[in-house]
Motif scaffolding. Structure first.
Motif, PDB file in Angstrom:
ATOM      1  N   ASN A  80      57.321  43.316  35.558  1.00 11.12           N
ATOM      2  CA  ASN A  80      56.233  42.343  35.526  1.00 11.12           C
ATOM      3  C   ASN A  80      57.039  41.003  35.556  1.00 11.12           C
ATOM      4  O   ASN A  80      58.109  40.850  35.527  1.00 11.12           O
ATOM      5  CB  ASN A  80      55.325  42.322  34.417  1.00 11.12           C
ATOM      6  N   LYS A  81      56.066  39.913  36.013  1.00  7.15           N
ATOM      7  CA  LYS A  81      56.729  38.399  36.076  1.00  7.15           C
ATOM      8  C   LYS A  81      57.498  37.983  37.248  1.00  7.15           C
ATOM      9  O   LYS A  81      58.276  37.243  37.469  1.00  7.15           O
ATOM     10  CB  LYS A  81      57.348  38.063  34.817  1.00  7.15           C
ATOM     11  N   GLY A 121      56.209  40.946  24.459  1.00  7.96           N
ATOM     12  CA  GLY A 121      56.527  39.831  25.431  1.00  7.96           C
ATOM     13  C   GLY A 121      56.646  40.221  27.026  1.00  7.96           C
ATOM     14  O   GLY A 121      56.630  39.328  27.806  1.00  7.96           O
ATOM     15  N   VAL A 122      56.698  41.614  27.376  1.00  4.07           N
ATOM     16  CA  VAL A 122      56.816  41.563  28.757  1.00  4.07           C
ATOM     17  C   VAL A 122      55.580  41.505  29.674  1.00  4.07           C
ATOM     18  O   VAL A 122      55.729  41.423  30.893  1.00  4.07           O
ATOM     19  CB  VAL A 122      57.497  42.937  28.975  1.00  4.07           C
ATOM     20  N   GLY A 123      54.287  41.171  29.143  1.00  3.01           N
ATOM     21  CA  GLY A 123      53.104  41.119  29.529  1.00  3.01           C
ATOM     22  C   GLY A 123      52.140  42.312  29.696  1.00  3.01           C
ATOM     23  O   GLY A 123      51.441  42.487  30.718  1.00  3.01           O
ATOM     24  N   LYS A 124      52.277  43.281  28.748  1.00  3.33           N
ATOM     25  CA  LYS A 124      51.201  44.340  28.884  1.00  3.33           C
ATOM     26  C   LYS A 124      49.935  43.921  28.575  1.00  3.33           C
ATOM     27  O   LYS A 124      49.360  44.428  29.371  1.00  3.33           O
ATOM     28  CB  LYS A 124      51.669  45.444  27.602  1.00  3.33           C
ATOM     29  N   THR A 125      49.627  43.168  27.451  1.00  2.00           N
ATOM     30  CA  THR A 125      48.186  42.666  27.522  1.00  2.00           C
ATOM     31  C   THR A 125      47.765  41.949  28.650  1.00  2.00           C
ATOM     32  O   THR A 125      46.737  42.260  28.678  1.00  2.00           O
ATOM     33  CB  THR A 125      48.239  41.796  25.983  1.00  2.00           C
ATOM     34  N   SER A 126      48.523  41.037  29.049  1.00  2.00           N
ATOM     35  CA  SER A 126      48.207  40.263  30.420  1.00  2.00           C
ATOM     36  C   SER A 126      47.949  40.976  31.269  1.00  2.00           C
ATOM     37  O   SER A 126      46.975  40.613  32.159  1.00  2.00           O
ATOM     38  CB  SER A 126      49.534  39.336  30.424  1.00  2.00           C
ATOM     39  N   PHE A 136      43.560  35.592  33.392  1.00  4.78           N
ATOM     40  CA  PHE A 136      44.972  35.327  32.770  1.00  4.78           C
ATOM     41  C   PHE A 136      44.831  34.094  31.696  1.00  4.78           C
ATOM     42  O   PHE A 136      44.570  33.122  32.128  1.00  4.78           O
ATOM     43  CB  PHE A 136      45.998  35.130  33.833  1.00  4.78           C
ATOM     44  N   ASP A 165      56.635  36.318  39.561  1.00  3.71           N
ATOM     45  CA  ASP A 165      56.553  34.855  39.586  1.00  3.71           C
ATOM     46  C   ASP A 165      57.681  34.031  39.318  1.00  3.71           C
ATOM     47  O   ASP A 165      57.738  32.883  39.748  1.00  3.71           O
ATOM     48  CB  ASP A 165      55.006  34.291  39.276  1.00  3.71           C
ATOM     49  N   LEU A 166      58.567  34.490  38.452  1.00  2.00           N
ATOM     50  CA  LEU A 166      59.663  33.765  37.750  1.00  2.00           C
ATOM     51  C   LEU A 166      60.749  33.635  38.578  1.00  2.00           C
ATOM     52  O   LEU A 166      60.985  34.945  39.344  1.00  2.00           O
ATOM     53  CB  LEU A 166      59.781  34.202  36.384  1.00  2.00           C
ATOM     54  N   SER A 169      52.518  40.389  39.252  1.00  2.00           N
ATOM     55  CA  SER A 169      52.682  39.227  38.470  1.00  2.00           C
ATOM     56  C   SER A 169      51.334  39.248  37.591  1.00  2.00           C
ATOM     57  O   SER A 169      50.293  38.972  38.554  1.00  2.00           O
ATOM     58  CB  SER A 169      52.877  37.942  39.078  1.00  2.00           C
ATOM     59  N   ALA A 170      51.132  39.289  36.338  1.00  2.00           N
ATOM     60  CA  ALA A 170      49.851  39.208  35.915  1.00  2.00           C
ATOM     61  C   ALA A 170      49.365  37.805  35.917  1.00  2.00           C
ATOM     62  O   ALA A 170      48.039  37.434  36.001  1.00  2.00           O
ATOM     63  CB  ALA A 170      49.793  39.999  34.497  1.00  2.00           C
ATOM     64  N   LYS A 171      50.433  36.923  35.969  1.00  2.00           N
ATOM     65  CA  LYS A 171      49.951  35.419  35.931  1.00  2.00           C
ATOM     66  C   LYS A 171      49.306  35.004  37.463  1.00  2.00           C
ATOM     67  O   LYS A 171      48.038  34.487  37.444  1.00  2.00           O
ATOM     68  CB  LYS A 171      51.200  34.697  35.833  1.00  2.00           C
TER      69      LYS A 171
HETATM   70  P1  GDP Z   1      52.939  42.155  25.728  1.00  2.00           P
HETATM   71  O1  GDP Z   1      53.382  41.560  24.332  1.00  2.00           O
HETATM   72  O2  GDP Z   1      53.496  42.708  26.472  1.00  2.00           O
HETATM   73  O3  GDP Z   1      51.581  42.255  25.517  1.00  2.00           O
HETATM   74  O4  GDP Z   1      52.837  40.374  26.267  1.00  2.00           O
HETATM   75  P2  GDP Z   1      51.798  39.446  26.597  1.00  2.00           P
HETATM   76  O5  GDP Z   1      50.756  39.742  27.650  1.00  2.00           O
HETATM   77  O6  GDP Z   1      51.426  38.911  25.284  1.00  2.00           O
HETATM   78  O7  GDP Z   1      52.528  38.170  27.299  1.00  2.00           O
HETATM   79  C1  GDP Z   1      53.757  37.525  26.855  1.00  2.00           C
HETATM   80  C2  GDP Z   1      53.920  36.149  27.533  1.00  2.00           C
HETATM   81  O8  GDP Z   1      54.460  36.396  28.770  1.00  2.00           O
HETATM   82  C3  GDP Z   1      52.722  35.403  27.381  1.00  2.00           C
HETATM   83  O9  GDP Z   1      53.351  33.967  26.982  1.00  2.00           O
HETATM   84  C4  GDP Z   1      52.164  35.539  28.889  1.00  2.00           C
HETATM   85  O10 GDP Z   1      51.280  34.226  29.159  1.00  2.00           O
HETATM   86  C5  GDP Z   1      53.350  35.836  29.695  1.00  2.00           C
HETATM   87  N1  GDP Z   1      53.171  36.269  30.769  1.00  2.00           N
HETATM   88  C6  GDP Z   1      52.400  37.667  30.890  1.00  2.00           C
HETATM   89  N2  GDP Z   1      52.528  38.067  32.265  1.00  2.00           N
HETATM   90  C7  GDP Z   1      53.324  37.108  32.987  1.00  2.00           C
HETATM   91  C8  GDP Z   1      53.445  36.969  34.164  1.00  2.00           C
HETATM   92  O11 GDP Z   1      53.007  37.878  35.318  1.00  2.00           O
HETATM   93  N3  GDP Z   1      54.213  35.634  34.757  1.00  2.00           N
HETATM   94  C9  GDP Z   1      54.775  34.911  33.777  1.00  2.00           C
HETATM   95  N4  GDP Z   1      55.344  33.858  34.340  1.00  2.00           N
HETATM   96  N5  GDP Z   1      54.332  35.140  32.480  1.00  2.00           N
HETATM   97  C10 GDP Z   1      53.746  35.924  32.030  1.00  2.00           C
END
Ligand code: GDP
Ligand code: MG
Length: 169
Positions: free
Chosen positions: A118-119, A15-20, A30, A121-122, A147-149
């Motif tokens: 990452n993130k 959930g940290v945003g690896k895939t994003s 995104f 933006d939050l 911020s991947a977002k």
């Molecule tokens: P992974 O499990 O590490 O691959 O994480 P995901 O890429 O699946 O992202 C997990 C959640 O975090 C998803 O709901 C994304 O939309 C959200 N997310 C990813 N990157 C960001 C970011 O830079 N900012 C915010 N606000 N949310 C993000």
């Protein structure tokens, strides 16, 4: 032109945003509904750094404990690692240490390590930039925030990786 093959593993808490982060770089998009990675996904990308071509294989791993037994296969021959955490989740930063140990146990060759917060933006930051920088330096890694977002800092990470990998040998 010289061609170098980079094998990049992307690790970190779920959930940290690896895939994003990877998808943001590869596809310039995104998606808020990234399907959670089962085991790993694999991407290719080619980058040019001055007169060197770096062909990256990117292994986007799932952070889940239950996949741990599969993980050494992803590490094999890796020469670069992205250790991703979420700056609003303290525990995701703390778990970077576990991943660093995993990498050190499984990889004998030289490896480029980038810690990525990452993130950004939050609003509710739980890990300061100073602390993350200090920790990253203590393990011989470079620190980036992104911020991947909002597409902040993503390019710099991948260009930095390509540059660092091209300087490994
Ligand atoms: P992974 O499990 O590490 O691959 O994480 P995901 O890429 O699946 O992202 C997990 C959640 O975090 C998803 O709901 C994304 O939309 C959200 N997310 C990813 N990157 C960001 C970011 O830079 N900012 C915010 N606000 N949310 C993000
Ligand atoms: Mg994922």
């Amino acid at each position: 032109m010289k061609v170098i093959v980079g094998k990049l593993v992307v690790v970190g808490h779920p959930g940290v945003g690896k895939t994003s982060t990877v998808i943001r770089y590869i596809e310039r998009t995104f998606n808020t509904e990234v399907s959670s990675t089962i085991g790993a996904s694999y991407f290719n990308c080619k980058m040019e750094i001055e007169d060197i071509i770096v062909k990256f294989q990117i292994w986007d791993t799932a952070g889940q404990e239950r996949f741990k037994a599969m993980v050494p296969m992803f590490y094999r021959n890796a020469n670069a690692a992205l250790l991703v955490f979420d700056i609003t989740k303290r525990e995701s930063f703390d778990s970077i240490k576990v991943w660093v140990n995993e990498l050190k146990k499984n990889i004998r060759e030289k490896i480029v390590m980038f810690v990525v917060g990452n993130k950004i933006d939050l609003p509710d930051r739980q890990v300061s930039k100073d602390e993350a920088l200090q920790y990253s330096h203590s393990i011989g890694a470079t620190y980036y925030e992104c911020s991947a977002k909002e597409d902040q800092g993503i390019q710099q990470i991948f260009v930095g990786l390509a540059r660092a990998v091209s300087q490994l040998s």
